[in-house]
Design a protein around this motif. Structure first.
Motif, short mmCIF file in Angstrom:
data_model
loop_
_atom_site.label_atom_id
_atom_site.label_comp_id
_atom_site.label_asym_id
_atom_site.label_seq_id
_atom_site.Cartn_x
_atom_site.Cartn_y
_atom_site.Cartn_z
N VAL A 182 1.03 -1.16 -0.50
CA VAL A 182 0.12 -0.50 0.25
C VAL A 182 0.67 1.29 -0.05
CG1 VAL A 182 -1.56 1.03 1.58
CG2 VAL A 182 -1.68 -1.31 1.14
N SER A 183 0.46 2.10 -1.36
CA SER A 183 1.36 3.53 -0.79
C SER A 183 0.57 4.39 -0.92
CB SER A 183 1.67 3.84 -2.42
OG SER A 183 2.49 3.22 -2.81
N ILE A 184 0.50 5.82 0.60
CA ILE A 184 0.29 6.43 0.81
C ILE A 184 0.05 7.78 0.34
CG2 ILE A 184 -0.75 6.91 3.09
CD1 ILE A 184 -0.23 4.40 4.07
N ARG A 185 -0.57 8.31 0.50
CA ARG A 185 0.00 10.03 0.68
C ARG A 185 -1.28 11.18 1.14
NH1 ARG A 185 1.39 12.25 -5.44
NH2 ARG A 185 -1.79 11.73 -5.89
N SER B 273 2.97 -4.39 8.38
CA SER B 273 4.45 -3.49 8.50
C SER B 273 4.22 -2.02 9.41
CB SER B 273 5.11 -2.91 6.97
OG SER B 273 4.95 -2.69 6.32
N ALA B 274 5.55 -1.62 9.12
CA ALA B 274 5.66 -0.49 9.89
C ALA B 274 5.56 0.61 8.83
CB ALA B 274 6.90 0.27 10.15
N ILE B 275 5.21 1.55 8.95
CA ILE B 275 5.03 2.42 7.25
C ILE B 275 6.01 3.21 7.24
CG2 ILE B 275 3.86 4.21 5.88
CD1 ILE B 275 1.10 3.39 7.58
N SER B 276 6.41 3.93 6.22
CA SER B 276 8.15 4.73 5.46
C SER B 276 7.87 5.24 5.01
CB SER B 276 9.43 3.73 6.12
OG SER B 276 8.91 2.48 5.23
N LYS B 277 8.68 6.86 4.24
CA LYS B 277 9.03 6.85 3.32
C LYS B 277 9.35 6.60 2.34
CE LYS B 277 8.31 11.64 1.56
NZ LYS B 277 9.49 12.35 2.22
N VAL B 278 9.21 6.55 0.92
CA VAL B 278 9.53 5.79 -0.13
C VAL B 278 10.95 6.53 -0.45
CG1 VAL B 278 9.00 5.08 -2.25
CG2 VAL B 278 6.87 4.71 -0.43
N SER B 279 11.81 5.94 -0.56
CA SER B 279 12.97 6.59 -0.59
C SER B 279 12.99 7.71 -2.76
CB SER B 279 14.30 5.52 -0.85
OG SER B 279 15.80 5.51 -1.81
N GLY B 280 13.58 8.36 -2.37
CA GLY B 280 13.52 8.57 -4.11
C GLY B 280 11.95 9.78 -3.90
N LYS B 281 11.18 9.59 -3.38
CA LYS B 281 9.80 10.07 -3.38
C LYS B 281 9.54 11.18 -2.48
CE LYS B 281 7.78 6.92 -6.15
NZ LYS B 281 6.85 5.84 -6.64
N ASN B 282 9.24 12.27 -3.00
CA ASN B 282 8.37 13.84 -1.92
C ASN B 282 7.98 13.37 -1.14
OD1 ASN B 282 11.10 15.17 -2.71
ND2 ASN B 282 9.75 15.21 -4.19
N THR B 283 6.25 12.53 -1.57
CA THR B 283 5.59 12.93 -0.91
C THR B 283 4.83 11.23 -0.66
OG1 THR B 283 4.37 12.80 -3.03
CG2 THR B 283 4.31 14.86 -1.99
N VAL B 284 4.99 10.16 -1.16
CA VAL B 284 4.56 8.76 -1.09
C VAL B 284 5.32 8.19 0.04
CG1 VAL B 284 4.27 6.66 -1.49
CG2 VAL B 284 4.32 8.62 -3.58
N PHE B 285 4.06 6.97 1.26
CA PHE B 285 4.92 6.62 2.38
C PHE B 285 4.22 5.18 1.88
CE2 PHE B 285 4.25 11.19 3.91
CZ PHE B 285 5.64 11.05 4.08
N GLU B 286 4.77 4.45 2.45
CA GLU B 286 4.54 2.77 1.81
C GLU B 286 4.62 1.41 2.73
OE1 GLU B 286 6.54 0.67 -0.88
OE2 GLU B 286 8.85 0.94 0.14
N GLY B 287 3.69 0.99 3.29
CA GLY B 287 3.42 -0.34 3.55
C GLY B 287 3.14 -1.47 3.48
N TYR B 288 2.83 -2.67 4.59
CA TYR B 288 1.84 -3.86 3.90
C TYR B 288 1.17 -4.40 4.48
CZ TYR B 288 5.01 -7.25 6.15
OH TYR B 288 5.66 -7.80 6.81
#
Length: 286
Positions: A69-72, A105-120
């Motif tokens: 899951v990607s989150i903004r 999972s924990a939710i973390s910032k996506v490397s190389g992106k400014n506004t997207v976080f992700e987890g599962y």
């Protein structure tokens, strides 16, 4: 005089440009922001009075099994996406007499992106109409805590890509297939997750087990395939990895056995002439 007329002509153009720029508050007009969710489909939005959370994945739906899951997070007042925040989440399944959560999972910032976080999230079950689940997300922005929650729809996957079972050690486990997403004829990277059910709300990763693999095609004489390898735990991503050999397209049953560090079988059996399928298995069809 010509220069003065030129200034009079230029000023309205500059003013219009500034106004247009300042009114483009919505980051959806920004191609850089748009590109950060290229290839993803919005599943749902969760909203409170201050923010909106957008949930994305490649399918545009939640399904039983493993869901990346990607989150903004968008500020409702400014329409700007938040770049610095911390998140936690709690999926919840409401049963007739009880409720429980699932592995996530924990939710973390996506490397190389400014506004997207992700987890599962790994949904181990759902109702036939996709109902029963809700999702609560707690988050912090600039030292202030917020929360939002809503019901979600979790659809049933066509094949068994997740299984929940009680091991011989009286511990409940959940195994979910993550890869391959697009199987090929040949050697595939097989990746699965294994979680323990500590209680109804807590599902830690189960580390340092072994999973034996015996893929079979029930519709083709239950034949197997060569060059498969058992799955072992990797501390780098907290997943289990092995080689899955698929010799033809069709329906496959991935017969498994879960072994502890002492090589004791916690669940599953060998496939033999007398036993066509392990009681611990996942399915794959392509």
């Amino acid at each position: 005089m010509k220069s003065i007329k030129f200034i009079y002509v230029l000023l309205p153009i500059l003013f219009l440009s500034l106004v247009t720029s300042s009114c483009s508050k919505d980051d959806d007009d920004n191609p850089i922001i748009l590109s950060e969710v290229d290839g993803l489909i919005k599943i749902q939005e969760l909203t409170n009075s201050t923010h909106t959370i957008e949930l994305f994945n490649k399918e545009g739906n939640f399904y039983t099994g493993y869901n990346s899951v990607s989150i903004r997070l968008k500020n409702n007042a400014s329409d700007l996406y938040v770049e610095d925040a911390s998140f936690s989440w709690m999926p919840m399944m409401q049963m007739p007499t009880m409720q429980h959560s699932c592995p996530r999972s924990a939710i973390s910032k996506v490397s190389g992106k400014n506004t997207v976080f992700e987890g599962y999230i790994i949904y181990q079950m759902t109702n036939t109409d996709g109902s029963g689940w809700s999702l609560t997300i707690d988050y912090t922005v600039d030292g202030i805590d917020y929360t939002m929650a809503d019901t979600i729809v979790v659809r049933q996957n066509n094949n068994q890509n997740v299984t929940s079972f009680m091991g011989s050690d009286a511990t409940r486990y959940i195994i979910a297939r993550i890869q391959p997403n697009t199987p090929i004829i040949g050697i595939n990277d097989l990746m699965v997750s294994v979680h323990k059910m500590e209680n109804m709300m807590t599902f830690p990763v189960a580390e340092n087990y072994t999973i034996t693999l015996d893929p079979r095609m029930p519709g083709m004489g239950n034949h197997s395939s060569p060059n498969n390898t058992d799955l072992n735990y990797s501390s780098s991503d907290e997943m289990y990895h092995g080689d899955l050999s698929l010799t033809m397209t069709g329906y496959w049953v991935l017969n498994l056995k879960l072994m502890n560090a002492n090589d004791e079988v916690l669940k599953g059996e060998d496939v033999t002439d007398e036993n066509n399928q392990s009681s611990l298995y996942l399915e794959l069809e392509f």
